[in-house]
Motif scaffolding. Structure first.
Motif, PDB file in Angstrom:
ATOM      1  N   UNK A  41       0.834  -1.192   0.000  1.00 22.99           N
ATOM      2  CA  UNK A  41       0.000   0.000   0.000  1.00 22.99           C
ATOM      3  C   UNK A  41       0.874   1.248   0.000  1.00 22.99           C
ATOM      4  N   UNK A  42       0.686   2.063  -1.013  1.00 19.67           N
ATOM      5  CA  UNK A  42       1.444   3.306  -1.127  1.00 19.67           C
ATOM      6  C   UNK A  42       0.472   4.459  -1.270  1.00 19.67           C
ATOM      7  N   UNK A  43       0.841   5.589  -0.722  1.00 22.64           N
ATOM      8  CA  UNK A  43      -0.004   6.761  -0.865  1.00 22.64           C
ATOM      9  C   UNK A  43       0.005   7.193  -2.335  1.00 22.64           C
ATOM     10  N   UNK A  44      -1.174   7.203  -2.973  1.00 22.30           N
ATOM     11  CA  UNK A  44      -1.202   7.565  -4.388  1.00 22.30           C
ATOM     12  C   UNK A  44      -0.774   9.003  -4.605  1.00 22.30           C
ATOM     13  N   UNK A  45      -0.003   9.228  -5.644  1.00 23.50           N
ATOM     14  CA  UNK A  45       0.427  10.579  -5.978  1.00 23.50           C
ATOM     15  C   UNK A  45      -0.642  11.285  -6.795  1.00 23.50           C
ATOM     16  N   UNK A  46      -0.633  12.597  -6.710  1.00 26.07           N
ATOM     17  CA  UNK A  46      -1.520  13.384  -7.555  1.00 26.07           C
ATOM     18  C   UNK A  46      -0.860  13.563  -8.917  1.00 26.07           C
ATOM     19  N   UNK A  47      -1.636  14.031  -9.885  1.00 29.81           N
ATOM     20  CA  UNK A  47      -1.071  14.287 -11.211  1.00 29.81           C
ATOM     21  C   UNK A  47       0.005  15.362 -11.134  1.00 29.81           C
ATOM     22  N   UNK A  48      -0.178  16.337 -10.255  1.00 30.53           N
ATOM     23  CA  UNK A  48       0.839  17.380 -10.083  1.00 30.53           C
ATOM     24  C   UNK A  48       2.117  16.791  -9.520  1.00 30.53           C
ATOM     25  N   UNK A  49       1.986  15.877  -8.567  1.00 27.81           N
ATOM     26  CA  UNK A  49       3.174  15.237  -7.992  1.00 27.81           C
ATOM     27  C   UNK A  49       3.873  14.355  -9.014  1.00 27.81           C
ATOM     28  N   UNK A  50       3.124  13.797  -9.955  1.00 33.32           N
ATOM     29  CA  UNK A  50       3.744  13.013 -11.022  1.00 33.32           C
ATOM     30  C   UNK A  50       4.541  13.900 -11.969  1.00 33.32           C
ATOM     31  N   UNK A  51       4.154  15.187 -12.076  1.00 30.76           N
ATOM     32  CA  UNK A  51       4.906  16.105 -12.924  1.00 30.76           C
ATOM     33  C   UNK A  51       4.090  16.847 -13.958  1.00 30.76           C
ATOM     34  N   UNK A  52       2.791  16.599 -14.026  1.00 28.25           N
ATOM     35  CA  UNK A  52       1.954  17.285 -15.013  1.00 28.25           C
ATOM     36  C   UNK A  52       1.746  18.743 -14.630  1.00 28.25           C
ATOM     37  N   UNK A  53       1.690  19.610 -15.628  1.00 27.75           N
ATOM     38  CA  UNK A  53       1.490  21.040 -15.388  1.00 27.75           C
ATOM     39  C   UNK A  53       0.017  21.321 -15.111  1.00 27.75           C
ATOM     40  N   UNK A  54      -0.268  22.500 -14.603  1.00 30.59           N
ATOM     41  CA  UNK A  54      -1.644  22.852 -14.234  1.00 30.59           C
ATOM     42  C   UNK A  54      -2.582  22.781 -15.425  1.00 30.59           C
ATOM     43  N   UNK A  55      -2.148  23.300 -16.572  1.00 25.23           N
ATOM     44  CA  UNK A  55      -3.024  23.274 -17.746  1.00 25.23           C
ATOM     45  C   UNK A  55      -3.213  21.852 -18.257  1.00 25.23           C
ATOM     46  N   UNK A  56      -2.185  21.015 -18.131  1.00 30.89           N
ATOM     47  CA  UNK A  56      -2.326  19.621 -18.541  1.00 30.89           C
ATOM     48  C   UNK A  56      -3.306  18.887 -17.637  1.00 30.89           C
ATOM     49  N   UNK A  57      -3.253  19.179 -16.342  1.00 27.42           N
ATOM     50  CA  UNK A  57      -4.187  18.548 -15.404  1.00 27.42           C
ATOM     51  C   UNK A  57      -5.619  18.954 -15.740  1.00 27.42           C
TER      52      UNK A  57
END
Length: 558
Positions: free
Chosen positions: A243-259
């Motif tokens: 069990x790992x704490x899931x990362x957000x898309x921002x934490x993965x590296x996606x930019x705000x507009x991409x999210x």
């Protein structure tokens, strides 16, 4: 041991007994002829290794233990105590008690005694399994994505890929290395994941699952021969039971507009979403992150997956493994297991369908059928760019008319992983220019894409690192990505087989007034943006893509 019911199994001949894999009196001691009243016979189907306290909680697992006693009954307490001695075995199910006479017991014993050499050989295999677990757990604790075991002419080299880089860890003898990978493939691989015995001159794949204190880890085994007489085995680590704490898309590296684009794409009720990239680019992680977020944001939607095999646990999704095995619902049988699974899945009222990977025309057509039935379908594909996904699908045999259909493709995402510099020890541009690592040619390329007043923002990897980054100089890896959302003009270009026009239409969506906006920009440009922010070393960008001053297709470098 509680909650165990015994059913009598009548047996008068050896052939009346179930298939037996192991005979144990005391697994902690040498194998001996039966002297006690109880002989434990174990038939194993898995590698689950619970403690004795866990045994009563795993009664439903596919592992059978048969207790064979002499005619005249048995002492239940003695049986329980004997069972306690096999705590190192996988999950326990006591299937029954065989009442037999001394002749049958002796027949069983002599049958397996004739295979004493195999039993002795199993001790060596146990040693190799222990080495495999030692290496595998060490890789897990170090955050490695892959283990490489390479048999060279005179030694075996073991390397871990951590933070995107392959690092040698240890060396063992050539003989021990060969025994290690042979045991991994022959005795540790999951049933159905191999087609033949270990052969270092063949291309071989397998799936191995091991349970560590941290949880269940799956290893994807891939073996390749190397000249002149070696073999290289790659083991991809997939911590499916951790069990790992899931990362957000921002934490993965996606930019705000991409999210925001991704949220718009996944807000649709139907359409196909493909995440593209090369092997090891984090596609499955991004896909799992997106679906986990979707399940959390929209608990009323039912998400179902078809995977071969299930790799990452997606919280909120119903995941179905599909085994594509030659001769068993595989090509030779004429039955497509994905098609069978998808048809069954359609009857289960899903809102969103995930197919693990689009790898051929069969899976591509099945995915299209899923979308045309009114569902959102997401998957991954091996391609080197978002617009290139069209050509990749067409190359598989998908008709252009299908791909140009309005609403079929909801979004195409391409990503790569780049190392992110350690905030504590990264070097400034000025420090780099005064170091031994300074490269005037690289400096010239940097100055063609970075203005003079922005050079102070650049940062470089410290070769010595620091304690915070484990002396690597980087703290991990992040996504750099590009996203294409089809427009009527792009669909027309797909229909007209005009790849250049697809590119031009996509690039026309760039917001030239906002350098922070990645809309219409390539993953290469996303990497350069992060480089200009001082988060990615310029050398890492060139290693992941190309020289910094190479222009984006059809445009002048900026």
């Amino acid at each position: 041991m509680q909650n165990i019911s015994f059913a009598k199994i009548n047996a008068n001949r050896l052939s009346d007994l179930p298939e037996l894999a192991v005979i144990l009196n005391d697994p902690n001691g040498p194998l001996q002829a039966p002297r006690e009243e109880v002989l434990v016979l174990a038939h194993t189907h898995s590698h689950r290794l619970p403690s004795f306290e866990e045994l009563s909680w795993h009664m439903e697992k596919p592992f059978e233990v048969y207790l064979l006693c002499r005619r005249g009954g048995f002492d239940a307490l003695k049986i329980a105590n004997t069972s306690a001695q096999i705590a190192k075995l996988p999950s326990l199910v006591l299937r029954g008690v065989v009442h037999a006479d001394q002749d049958l017991i002796e027949a069983v014993w002599h049958t397996y005694q004739s295979k004493q050499s195999l039993l002795e050989g199993s001790k060596a295999e146990s040693s190799e399994q222990a080495l495999f677990d030692e290496i595998g757990r060490s890789a897990l604790l170090q955050g490695a994505s892959d283990i490489h075991i390479t048999l060279l002419e005179d030694r075996t080299l073991i390397s871990f890929r951590t933070k995107g880089e392959l690092r040698p860890i240890r060396e063992i003898s050539l003989e021990r290395g060969r025994a290690l990978i042979s045991a991994a493939y022959n005795t540790m691989a999951e049933k159905g994941s191999t087609k033949e015995g270990f052969n270092e001159r063949s291309y071989q794949d397998a799936v191995i699952e091991r349970v560590f204190p941290e949880g269940l880890v799956r290893f994807r085994y891939s073996g390749l021969p190397i000249a002149p007489s070696g073999v290289d085995v790659t083991l991809r680590l997939i911590p499916i039971g951790i069990t790992q704490k899931p990362k957000t898309l921002a934490e993965l590296g996606y930019s705000d507009d991409q999210i925001e684009m991704l949220e718009r794409i996944f807000s649709r009720s139907s359409g196909m979403v493909l995440i593209a990239g090369t092997t090891g680019s984090g596609k499955s992680t991004t896909l799992a992150t997106m679906l986990t977020k979707l399940a959390a944001d929209h608990p009323g939607k039912k998400i179902r997956t078809i995977e071969e095999p299930v790799e990452y646990r997606i919280i909120g999704a119903y995941q179905t493994p599909v085994l594509r095995k030659e001769g068993e619902n595989g090509p030779s049988s004429g039955v497509n297991p994905f098609q069978k699974a998808l048809r069954q899945l359609m009857r289960a009222d899903p809102d969103i369908i995930m197919v693990g990977e689009i790898r051929d025309i069969d899976t591509a057509q099945l995915a299209i059928q899923g979308v045309r039935s009114g569902h959102m379908l997401v998957s991954t594909i091996h391609a080197d760019g978002a617009p290139i996904c069209y050509d990749r699908l067409i190359g598989m045999g998908v008709e252009r008319n299908d791909l140009a259909s309005v609403g079929l493709i909801a979004g195409l995402i391409y990503q790569k992983l780049v190392p992110i510099l350690c905030e504590s020890c990264k070097l400034t541009y000025l420090q780099w220019t005064k170091s031994k690592a300074y490269d005037p040619k690289l400096d010239a390329r940097i100055k063609r894409v970075v203005r003079e007043d922005q050079l102070g923002m650049l940062r470089f990897r410290n070769p010595q690192g620091c304690d915070l980054c484990g002396h690597d100089g980087v703290k991990g890896r992040e996504v750099v990505a590009e996203i294409l959302r089809p427009t009527p003009e792009i669909c027309a270009a797909v229909q007209a087989a005009n790849s250049i026009e697809i590119w031009r239409q996509w690039r026309s969506t760039i917001n030239r007034d906002n350098p922070h906006d990645m809309t219409g920009r390539t993953a290469f440009e996303h990497a350069i943006y992060k480089m200009r922010q001082g988060r990615v070393d310029p050398r890492a960008v060139e290693e992941a893509f190309r020289y910094l001053d190479e222009p984006v297709f059809g445009e002048v470098a900026t």
